[in-house]
Scaffold this motif. Sequence first.
Motif, PDB file in Angstrom:
ATOM      1  N   GLN A  99      -4.225 -15.897  32.518  1.00 43.11           N
ATOM      2  CA  GLN A  99      -4.030 -16.996  31.736  1.00 43.11           C
ATOM      3  C   GLN A  99      -5.193 -17.841  31.618  1.00 43.11           C
ATOM      4  N   TYR A 129      -2.247 -13.358  25.159  1.00 36.61           N
ATOM      5  CA  TYR A 129      -2.037 -14.671  24.771  1.00 36.61           C
ATOM      6  C   TYR A 129      -2.597 -14.906  23.319  1.00 36.61           C
ATOM      7  N   GLU A 135       1.887 -17.411  25.847  1.00 37.71           N
ATOM      8  CA  GLU A 135       2.029 -15.815  26.173  1.00 37.71           C
ATOM      9  C   GLU A 135       2.802 -15.214  25.306  1.00 37.71           C
ATOM     10  N   THR A 139       2.355 -10.205  32.256  1.00 38.85           N
ATOM     11  CA  THR A 139       1.158  -9.349  32.837  1.00 38.85           C
ATOM     12  C   THR A 139       1.795  -8.012  33.290  1.00 38.85           C
TER      13      THR A 139
END
Length: 225
Positions: A99, A129, A135, A139
């Motif tokens: 992030q 992102y 998001e 991940t």
Amino acid sequence: MAIILNLETATTNCSVSISKGKEILCLKENNAVNYSHSEQLHVFIKEALQEASLSFSDLDAIAVSKGPGSYTGLRIGVSAAKGLSFSLDIPLISIPTLQSMALQVKLNAGELAIPVLDARRMEVYSAVYDAHGDEVRETRAEVVDGTTFSEYTHFEKVHLVGSGAEKCKEALQHSNFQFHTKVVPSAREMTVLAYAKFQAKEFEDVAYFEPYYLKDFVLQTKKKA
């Protein structure tokens, strides 16, 4: 405003920053070919405090990059962060490594950032992102091939950011892909995310917090003859 010590050790970049609110007071980092976190991290913390004319008692929280990334690097950073948080009796904040990486590229509307960290062989750690920093996809660890991230080619530009972008550059041919291969995680971008979590009181349990490895650590041993 909250004064936060930010630690980033997920990759080869040993990075420390001190922030007041969203403002960076000091940044110390060194991206060495070989990991040097065990030697440099505490030195950088001490130097950053001195440059910012602060002491440990001035800190309101400790923020640490939680992964994914290097097993050893993450262990060093998280151990240091937990030790400081416990001894100073201040909150511990965790920041997803990918992030903060996504913030290193300025996006326009209709663009995406896909931070990618090099893993084993043709594998990368990645997340997606949007231009607001939200998001789009969680991940994952995934093997790169010609179809990777193909579901995002309708976006105006897709920025692949980080050490894994080199693998992606070899496999992905779509014209919408932009590759930023030199980007490494830095404590610089942690500051905004850490302050937002501090304001929301999103803190970790110091006793139970562990890095986000994403995959199990595999100890490499030599085969017997």
